[in-house]
Design an enzyme around this catalytic site. Structure first.
Site: not given
Length: 357
Positions: A16, A19, A43, A153, A180, A183-184, A209, A246, A331
């Site tokens: 849900t 991604v 849920r 990403c 960036q 939505s990331g 990262k 990005h 991304n």
């Protein structure tokens, strides 16, 4: 080897979220994979997918998928799948993904196992040989068992831009500044009040990262683990008011002082195993050089190659590291669900289960 023709059974964990929705959209009409199960939180369990999800994709939900019941992760543990796509939060993925990986292939967008020494951190055009770390098919399994991790990403866009340069010239130092998209941050993400008319020059753990994952991806398999490449990466990450895409401003110290045209040609001519195999999600050109005076722009270039191509421009000399350029990667497609799907396709193709298109 016999090439399997029937679809491979696929499940999506965390279906849900942002991604997870991308996975659902990309799998709806995929020629190799059939979406057979969806899992999300307690849920959402028991509801039809259409009622459990806050749909934010531009394409409507496939009718058959919309009617599928959402299940809990525990309900799927013992089920029979060929492949599981994970869009779980890292805190959940750490314990859950290995349970599935004992029985099937898990391709994950979560960060929980990215830096495990025996887990491929895969960008299919960059380090396909890292798939050798997976356990081979046995006991009637269709695919290898184990976890394949999709990188961060921003890291994906960076290493796609760097791989042609690594092959042609080599380098030891990189500086990258990222811009960036919101939505990331996933759902619910950053509030509109926080991001509008603003640049947020910090994203939790993002710089670490980029700096660590790049070395692992560009490294080599040695004795069942990955020996990271000796490359120093300095990253500064910023959240900007863009929906998808990005942007990366990169400086790199290429060895041998190559001519500028040689650098451009490395990007233009770059092809790799996904292109040679004709994988369904592989772009014809993984890297596109737009021009010295044509920088990549999110609204204009993020969807090149169905969102799977990294666009590059503004190559110029750097007074500190030799050369600098700007790169752009989508991304949530190349950097998330699309990249994971391409990784799964490569694993399938390497098992001889599918022919090139």
């Amino acid at each position: 080897m016999t090439i399997r023709k029937e679809p491979l059974r696929a499940a999506v964990l965390g279906a849900t979220g942002t991604v997870g929705q991308r996975f659902v959209t990309l799998l709806a009409e995929h020629p190799w994979f059939q979406l057979t199960a969806l899992a999300a939180s307690e849920r959402s369990a028991g509801k039809p997918y259409r009622d459990a999800v806050t749909w934010i994709q531009t394409r409507p939900i496939d009718d058959a998928v919309a009617a599928m019941p959402v299940q809990t992760i525990d309900e799927l543990i013992g089920a029979d799948f060929d492949i599981v796509f994970s869009a779980l939060d890292a805190s959940v993925a750490r314990d859950v993904e290995p349970r599935f990986a004992r029985r099937c292939l898990v391709v994950t967008n979560a960060s929980a196992h990215r830096m495990d020494a025996d887990v491929p951190l895969l960008v299919p055009e960059v380090n396909p040989d890292h798939l050798s770390l997976l356990s081979p098919p046995e006991g009637g399994r269709t695919l290898p068992a184990g976890i394949v991790a999709n990188p961060n990403c921003s890291t994906i866009g960076l290493v796609l831009a760097l791989k042609p340069l690594a092959d042609a010239f080599g380098f030891e130092r990189i500086s990258v500044v990222t811009l960036q998209a919101v939505s990331g941050a996933g759902l619910p993400g950053i509030s509109s009040y926080q991001i509008l008319d603003n640049v947020i020059p910090w994203i939790s753990s993002e710089e670490e990262k980029l700096e660590i994952e790049t070395g692992k991806i560009l490294g080599r398999v040695d004795g069942g683990t990955i020996e990271p490449a000796e490359v120093a990466v300095s990253a500064q990450c910023n959240r900007v008011p863009v929906v998808d895409g990005h942007t990366l401003c990169v400086s790199v110290d290429l060895k041998g002082e190559p001519a500028m045209e040689d650098v451009r040609e490395a990007w233009r001519s770059f092809r790799a195993e996904p292109q040679e195999r004709g994988l369904p999600s592989a772009p014809a050109q993984p890297t596109v050089y737009l021009g010295d005076d044509e920088p990549p722009q999110t609204r204009v270039h993020r969807d090149l190659g169905q969102g799977m191509t990294t666009s590059i421009g503004r190559l110029r000399e750097c007074p500190i590291l030799g050369y600098r350029f700007v790169a752009l990667s989508h991304n949530t497609l190349r950097g998330a669900a699309g990249g994971a799907l391409l990784a799964a396709e490569l694993a399938v193709a390497r098992c001889g289960r599918r022919a090139a298109r």
